[in-house]
Design a protein around this motif. Structure first.
Motif, PDB file in Angstrom:
ATOM      1  N   ASP A 231      18.046  20.330  53.382  1.00  0.00           N
ATOM      2  CA  ASP A 231      17.217  21.154  53.347  1.00  0.00           C
ATOM      3  C   ASP A 231      16.641  21.212  52.525  1.00  0.00           C
ATOM      4  OD1 ASP A 231      19.877  22.749  54.836  1.00  0.00           O
ATOM      5  OD2 ASP A 231      20.787  23.622  53.174  1.00  0.00           O
ATOM      6  N   ALA A 232      16.540  19.996  52.127  1.00  0.00           N
ATOM      7  CA  ALA A 232      15.448  19.346  51.358  1.00  0.00           C
ATOM      8  C   ALA A 232      14.332  19.358  51.695  1.00  0.00           C
ATOM      9  CB  ALA A 232      16.137  17.770  50.507  1.00  0.00           C
ATOM     10  N   VAL A 233      14.961  18.834  52.869  1.00  0.00           N
ATOM     11  CA  VAL A 233      13.899  17.388  54.490  1.00  0.00           C
ATOM     12  C   VAL A 233      13.639  18.980  55.108  1.00  0.00           C
ATOM     13  CG1 VAL A 233      13.323  16.498  56.047  1.00  0.00           C
ATOM     14  CG2 VAL A 233      14.831  15.379  54.233  1.00  0.00           C
ATOM     15  N   ALA A 234      13.650  20.070  55.151  1.00  0.00           N
ATOM     16  CA  ALA A 234      13.279  21.555  55.686  1.00  0.00           C
ATOM     17  C   ALA A 234      12.824  21.662  54.927  1.00  0.00           C
ATOM     18  CB  ALA A 234      14.442  22.567  56.083  1.00  0.00           C
ATOM     19  N   THR A 235      12.780  22.043  53.691  1.00  0.00           N
ATOM     20  CA  THR A 235      12.210  22.478  52.038  1.00  0.00           C
ATOM     21  C   THR A 235      10.542  21.662  52.311  1.00  0.00           C
ATOM     22  OG1 THR A 235      13.506  23.338  51.148  1.00  0.00           O
ATOM     23  CG2 THR A 235      11.760  23.363  50.044  1.00  0.00           C
ATOM     24  N   ALA A 236      10.845  20.207  52.350  1.00  0.00           N
ATOM     25  CA  ALA A 236       9.721  19.509  52.310  1.00  0.00           C
ATOM     26  C   ALA A 236       8.488  19.358  53.389  1.00  0.00           C
ATOM     27  CB  ALA A 236      10.053  17.774  52.399  1.00  0.00           C
TER      28      ALA A 236
ATOM     29  N   VAL B 265       6.518   8.259  61.766  1.00  0.00           N
ATOM     30  CA  VAL B 265       5.622   7.590  59.944  1.00  0.00           C
ATOM     31  C   VAL B 265       5.044   8.614  59.435  1.00  0.00           C
ATOM     32  CG1 VAL B 265       4.455   4.976  59.523  1.00  0.00           C
ATOM     33  CG2 VAL B 265       6.107   5.389  61.827  1.00  0.00           C
ATOM     34  N   GLU B 266       4.132   8.622  59.379  1.00  0.00           N
ATOM     35  CA  GLU B 266       3.601   9.596  58.375  1.00  0.00           C
ATOM     36  C   GLU B 266       4.296  10.159  58.589  1.00  0.00           C
ATOM     37  OE1 GLU B 266      -0.718   9.638  59.362  1.00  0.00           O
ATOM     38  OE2 GLU B 266      -0.892   8.274  60.402  1.00  0.00           O
ATOM     39  N   LEU B 267       5.103  11.309  58.725  1.00  0.00           N
ATOM     40  CA  LEU B 267       5.721  12.577  58.667  1.00  0.00           C
ATOM     41  C   LEU B 267       6.628  12.810  57.690  1.00  0.00           C
ATOM     42  CD1 LEU B 267       5.788  15.130  61.463  1.00  0.00           C
ATOM     43  CD2 LEU B 267       4.243  15.171  59.711  1.00  0.00           C
ATOM     44  N   VAL B 268       7.338  11.136  58.190  1.00  0.00           N
ATOM     45  CA  VAL B 268       8.311  10.251  56.718  1.00  0.00           C
ATOM     46  C   VAL B 268       7.464  10.294  55.402  1.00  0.00           C
ATOM     47  CG1 VAL B 268      10.113   8.659  56.322  1.00  0.00           C
ATOM     48  CG2 VAL B 268       9.774   9.830  58.789  1.00  0.00           C
ATOM     49  N   GLU B 269       6.563   9.780  55.294  1.00  0.00           N
ATOM     50  CA  GLU B 269       6.514   8.786  54.454  1.00  0.00           C
ATOM     51  C   GLU B 269       5.321  10.657  53.525  1.00  0.00           C
ATOM     52  OE1 GLU B 269       5.772   6.430  53.071  1.00  0.00           O
ATOM     53  OE2 GLU B 269       6.177   4.747  54.856  1.00  0.00           O
ATOM     54  N   ILE B 270       5.050  11.560  53.641  1.00  0.00           N
ATOM     55  CA  ILE B 270       4.526  13.016  53.352  1.00  0.00           C
ATOM     56  C   ILE B 270       7.000  13.934  52.557  1.00  0.00           C
ATOM     57  CG2 ILE B 270       4.047  15.235  53.479  1.00  0.00           C
ATOM     58  CD1 ILE B 270       2.175  14.161  55.936  1.00  0.00           C
ATOM     59  N   ILE B 271       7.257  13.234  53.670  1.00  0.00           N
ATOM     60  CA  ILE B 271       7.929  13.593  52.682  1.00  0.00           C
ATOM     61  C   ILE B 271       9.219  13.366  52.310  1.00  0.00           C
ATOM     62  CG2 ILE B 271      10.644  14.290  54.020  1.00  0.00           C
ATOM     63  CD1 ILE B 271       9.856  14.740  56.827  1.00  0.00           C
ATOM     64  N   ALA B 272       8.858  12.049  51.799  1.00  0.00           N
ATOM     65  CA  ALA B 272       9.397  11.089  50.738  1.00  0.00           C
ATOM     66  C   ALA B 272       8.418  11.809  49.447  1.00  0.00           C
ATOM     67  CB  ALA B 272       9.147   9.975  51.096  1.00  0.00           C
TER      68      ALA B 272
ATOM     69  N   VAL C 127      10.635   5.395  50.679  1.00  0.00           N
ATOM     70  CA  VAL C 127      11.045   5.357  51.647  1.00  0.00           C
ATOM     71  C   VAL C 127      11.274   3.880  52.091  1.00  0.00           C
ATOM     72  CG1 VAL C 127      10.681   5.275  54.020  1.00  0.00           C
ATOM     73  CG2 VAL C 127       9.710   6.695  53.346  1.00  0.00           C
ATOM     74  N   GLN C 128      12.655   3.349  52.568  1.00  0.00           N
ATOM     75  CA  GLN C 128      13.060   2.194  52.986  1.00  0.00           C
ATOM     76  C   GLN C 128      13.261   2.670  54.622  1.00  0.00           C
ATOM     77  OE1 GLN C 128      16.166  -0.098  51.371  1.00  0.00           O
ATOM     78  NE2 GLN C 128      17.579  -1.011  53.199  1.00  0.00           N
ATOM     79  N   TRP C 129      12.317   1.394  55.823  1.00  0.00           N
ATOM     80  CA  TRP C 129      12.180   2.135  56.875  1.00  0.00           C
ATOM     81  C   TRP C 129      13.528   1.135  57.091  1.00  0.00           C
ATOM     82  CZ3 TRP C 129       9.640   5.866  59.174  1.00  0.00           C
ATOM     83  CH2 TRP C 129       9.258   6.150  58.370  1.00  0.00           C
ATOM     84  N   GLU C 130      14.880   1.174  57.823  1.00  0.00           N
ATOM     85  CA  GLU C 130      15.714   0.119  58.990  1.00  0.00           C
ATOM     86  C   GLU C 130      14.611   0.243  60.114  1.00  0.00           C
ATOM     87  OE1 GLU C 130      17.814  -1.850  58.122  1.00  0.00           O
ATOM     88  OE2 GLU C 130      17.472  -1.227  55.518  1.00  0.00           O
ATOM     89  N   GLU C 131      14.594  -0.492  61.054  1.00  0.00           N
ATOM     90  CA  GLU C 131      13.914  -0.606  62.310  1.00  0.00           C
ATOM     91  C   GLU C 131      15.226  -0.913  63.486  1.00  0.00           C
ATOM     92  OE1 GLU C 131      11.810  -0.200  65.556  1.00  0.00           O
ATOM     93  OE2 GLU C 131      10.928  -0.349  63.623  1.00  0.00           O
ATOM     94  N   MET C 132      16.098  -0.732  64.191  1.00  0.00           N
ATOM     95  CA  MET C 132      16.750  -0.259  64.789  1.00  0.00           C
ATOM     96  C   MET C 132      16.730   0.419  66.382  1.00  0.00           C
ATOM     97  SD  MET C 132      19.726   2.424  62.791  1.00  0.00           S
ATOM     98  CE  MET C 132      19.226   1.493  61.433  1.00  0.00           C
ATOM     99  N   SER C 133      17.522  -0.155  67.137  1.00  0.00           N
ATOM    100  CA  SER C 133      17.233   0.833  68.921  1.00  0.00           C
ATOM    101  C   SER C 133      17.661   1.658  69.036  1.00  0.00           C
ATOM    102  CB  SER C 133      18.693  -0.426  69.604  1.00  0.00           C
ATOM    103  OG  SER C 133      19.497  -0.174  69.582  1.00  0.00           O
TER     104      SER C 133
END
Length: 289
Positions: A251-256, A74-81, A88-94
């Motif tokens: 690649d953009a996320v890898a850079t982040a 959760v925290e890493l994705v927020e940092i990436i964004a 970030v728009q979270w989509e909760e799913m199985s």
């Protein structure tokens, strides 16, 4: 450059076509998103849609007090964004819904703890961000007799049967126990991580195998109850997953993530949740095995 001039320039450039009326905010933020190699849909909405399954602490789970989604991912994705200049728009799913949702375009990336396996790379591509594997552990009362992985030979070991840890543990026993002329480990397939922990605490198992991140969480939640049995039986990687046809976003996320490693925020998050020992020195792409 004035804000109005920057907006005009962004609307005129071919790369930024499609941002349109979504352009707003300070010049620095607009320049950041304009320079980021994201799809036009993400640029237009300035939103990264991320699929997540919040039942696996400490990676992503609900705080029992507030019911708020928390965890490493959760925290890493927020940092990436933040690095990408989007929200970030979270989509909760199985867990089972994650890959199909990526294929249909419902989400842009999988942000849950997802192992980068060669078999999954037929349709997916990964930004690897964390070392993981099949970690043996036991209760503290057995720490003198179960110190290293080799001590598992001839013992009863519980492993969730629906995870990759199950075949990994069986293969490890065949090679390291039977192959060395020792008694095989009796590998009991359990109904899941919770059942594995319960069987171990109640003495029905000599040891158990789960992900090292989850074992660290258990050891923090119940100090003095558990102890590790050597190193993981195998080594692999967790990765943020993307549709194979979206390498630009990958690649953009890898850079982040690389930026987060360099500025220290990546390590801070891992240490906060007790898994600093699983940190990677650098980002890789599709390197899991």
């Amino acid at each position: 450059m004035k804000h109005s001039s920057l907006v005009h320039a962004l609307r005129a450039c071919t790369l930024c076509a499609g941002i349109g009326l979504a352009l707003s905010g300070p010049p620095a933020a607009l320049a950041q998103i304009a320079a980021t190699p994201l799809s036009e849909k993400i640029k237009a909405t300035r939103t990264l849609v991320v699929g997540i399954e919040s039942t696996y602490p400490p990676m992503a789970y609900k705080d029992p007090q507030s019911n708020k989604r928390i965890g490493v991912n959760v925290e890493l994705v927020e940092i990436i964004a933040k690095e990408l200049g989007v929200s970030v728009q979270w989509e909760e799913m199985s867990f089972e819904q994650l890959s199909p949702s990526l294929a249909t375009g419902r989400i842009h990336m999988i942000g849950t703890a997802f192992t980068d396996l060669p078999s999954r790379r037929e349709k997916l591509t990964f930004v690897d961000y964390l070392a993981t594997g099949a970690q043996p552990f036991t209760t503290s009362g057995k720490k003198d007799s179960l110190k290293a992985a080799g001590d598992l030979c001839g013992k009863t070991v519980g492993v969730p049967r629906t995870t990759s840890y199950y075949p990994v543990t069986i293969a490890w026993s065949d090679k390291n126990c039977v192959g060395a002329g020792k008694a095989a480990s009796t590998v009991n397939g359990t109904a899941g991580a919770t059942a594995t922990r319960l069987d171990l605490k109640q003495g029905r198992l000599d040891a158990a195998v789960l992900g090292p991140e989850y074992v660290s969480y258990l050891m923090n939640e119940e100090p003095g109850v558990y102890t590790l049995v050597g190193e993981p039986l195998n080594k692999t990687l967790f990765g943020f997953a993307f549709d194979k046809n979206e390498p630009a976003l990958r690649d953009a996320v890898a850079t982040a993530v690389t930026a987060a490693i360099k500025n220290g925020s990546y390590k801070q998050v891992l240490q906060k949740y007790g898994i600093g020992r699983q940190a990677l020195a650098e980002v890789t792409v599709d390197a899991g095995n």
